[in-house]
Design a protein around this motif. Structure first.
Motif, short mmCIF file in Angstrom:
data_model
loop_
_atom_site.label_atom_id
_atom_site.label_comp_id
_atom_site.label_asym_id
_atom_site.label_seq_id
_atom_site.Cartn_x
_atom_site.Cartn_y
_atom_site.Cartn_z
N THR A 48 50.88 34.83 37.42
CA THR A 48 51.12 35.67 38.60
C THR A 48 52.33 36.54 38.31
O THR A 48 53.26 36.14 37.60
N THR A 245 44.60 42.46 42.12
CA THR A 245 45.55 42.45 43.23
C THR A 245 44.84 41.96 44.49
O THR A 245 43.60 42.04 44.60
N GLY A 246 45.62 41.49 45.45
CA GLY A 246 45.05 41.08 46.72
C GLY A 246 44.00 40.00 46.56
O GLY A 246 44.18 39.01 45.85
N ASP A 247 42.83 40.21 47.20
CA ASP A 247 41.76 39.21 47.17
C ASP A 247 40.63 39.61 46.23
O ASP A 247 39.49 39.17 46.39
N GLN A 248 40.91 40.46 45.27
CA GLN A 248 39.88 40.87 44.31
C GLN A 248 39.44 39.66 43.49
O GLN A 248 40.26 38.94 42.93
N SER A 249 38.12 39.44 43.45
CA SER A 249 37.59 38.29 42.73
C SER A 249 37.49 38.56 41.23
O SER A 249 37.55 37.63 40.42
N TYR A 251 38.76 41.16 37.80
CA TYR A 251 40.01 41.71 37.28
C TYR A 251 39.73 43.15 36.84
O TYR A 251 39.48 43.41 35.67
N ARG A 293 47.67 39.11 40.06
CA ARG A 293 47.15 38.00 39.27
C ARG A 293 46.77 38.54 37.90
O ARG A 293 46.05 39.53 37.79
#
Length: 394
Positions: A48, A245-249, A251, A293
């Motif tokens: 992270t 970033t955020g809630d992106q499943s 990359y 992430r």
């Protein structure tokens, strides 16, 4: 009515002497089975971090004066050299003219002093003047030369002050709002902050790696580099880095590792790394300060089985799946799971290619059950396929 009763009893007795009741085995439950998807799998190290702009520059007033004009739209993109502000120039134009005049005056005095020195040097040879007179002429020439240098320096300062009244963007990037309105006095006593410019392209992400993962990553990368080129080049600036970033499943952002601190932090046992990501355009998707992430690929393994997560159960012994065995009998199989890829979970141990895994109807079976299997493909249970199916039914 009483005379009919014996007849009814005889009929009932006759029926009781007919076919006896027997237990009928229920049909085996229907289940959906599918062989695992087989694909190459990349192993990652996960971290992270935080996004940080490549540069953030404070634009300040470097001279004193009234702020006359503002030449940009707050929040817009500017290029290096674009005009931003202008401070009242009249005083600085006058100072520049004075400085030019003083340079001219000093040069004239120097010319006269140089001529006097030449005459003194000629006369001393004839014995017409004393040595003291020659020394005075030489001193006057040196003094006027120094005065010219001083006046020229003052002229350069006046030119610089005038240049400072025209404030331009020192870098390209996104400019913030103006912190001072036109008409205000700026630069009095301090270099007044007027606005800031943020360079968001490239966007940096800083994160920390612990010693164990660092050694693993270095070893794996060195092995891959030697395999590809015969020698191990420097990894800096070449190692692929993926970010979400955020809630992106997934990359979606791909960049490179371009910086690493020179040594581990002894207090935390970690090394700070930085990845660089392209982030062009006025509507760039990344801004400074986002939680990120990060994952870094280290190895790639070939031919691993993957199954849908709905096929995986757990109990006190750990994770397990149901596999279709001989004669449609169910086997309970303990498994070791790995990473999740598009809704399918990597099975590290416990499953081979070609075996059929129960993906629907798990709640109706147990180890040893006989089932009526219906075959499907594991590709139908990926997150992408399920999402497309849901969209089609709306």
């Amino acid at each position: 009515m009483i005379r009919c009763l014996p007849v009814l009893l005889a009929v009932v007795a006759l029926a009781a002497c007919g076919e006896s009741n027997t237990y009928v085995e229920p049909p085996p439950p229907k289940v959906t089975v599918a062989p695992p998807a087989i694909q190459d799998v990349t192993d990652y190290l996960y971290f992270t971090g935080t996004t940080q702009a490549a540069a953030i520059v404070e634009v300040r007033a470097r001279v004193v004066g009234e702020l006359k004009t503002i030449s940009f739209q707050s929040g817009s993109q500017v290029s290096e050299g674009d005009p931003l502000f202008q401070i009242d120039q009249r005083e600085y134009l006058a100072d520049l003219e004075i400085a030019k005049a003083e340079v001219s005056s000093a040069k004239a005095k120097k010319v006269e002093a140089d001529r006097s020195l030449e005459r003194a040097q000629t006369l001393i040879k004839r014995g017409n003047i004393s040595q003291a007179s020659l020394d005075e002429a030489e001193a006057a020439a040196r003094t006027t030369a120094a005065e010219v240098a001083v006046k020229q320096a003052a002229l350069r300062q006046a030119e610089l002050d005038l240049e400072y009244t025209d404030i331009r963007a020192p870098i390209s990037g996104r400019v913030g709002r103006n912190l001072v309105d036109a008409g205000n006095l700026v630069g009095e006593g301090e270099a007044t902050l007027l606005t800031t410019i943020t360079e968001n392209d490239p966007m940096f992400v800083y994160f920390n790696i612990n010693e164990r993962d660092l050694l693993l990553g270095m070893e794996q990368y060195r092995a891959e580099a030697e395999k590809a080129a015969g020698t191990a080049p420097s990894a800096q600036g070449r190692l692929r880095v993926e970010m979400a970033t955020g809630d992106q499943s997934d990359y979606p952002f791909v960049g490179i590792l371009d910086f690493a601190e020179s040594a581990l932090n002894p207090e935390t046992g970690t090394l700070q790394l930085r990845a660089s990501f392209d982030n062009p355009g006025a509507l760039a998707p990344l801004i400074s300060g986002l939680f990120a992430r990060v994952r870094v690929p280290v190895t790639e393994r070939q031919g691993l089985p993957l199954v849908t997560e709905r096929a995986i159960s757990s109990d006190q012994s750990g994770r397990f799946i149901y596999v279709l065995g001989a004669e449609n009998q169910i086997e309970k199989r303990s498994v070791t799971i790995g990473q999740l890829i598009d809704g399918l979970r990597v099975i590290e141990e416990g499953l081979s290619a070609g075996e059929k895994v129960v993906v629907n109807g798990i709640q109706r079976i147990r180890a040893g059950s006989l089932v009526a299997p219906e075959e499907a493909e594991m590709a139908a249970f990926t997150a992408t396929a399920l999402g497309a199916a849901q969209s089609a039914t709306r």
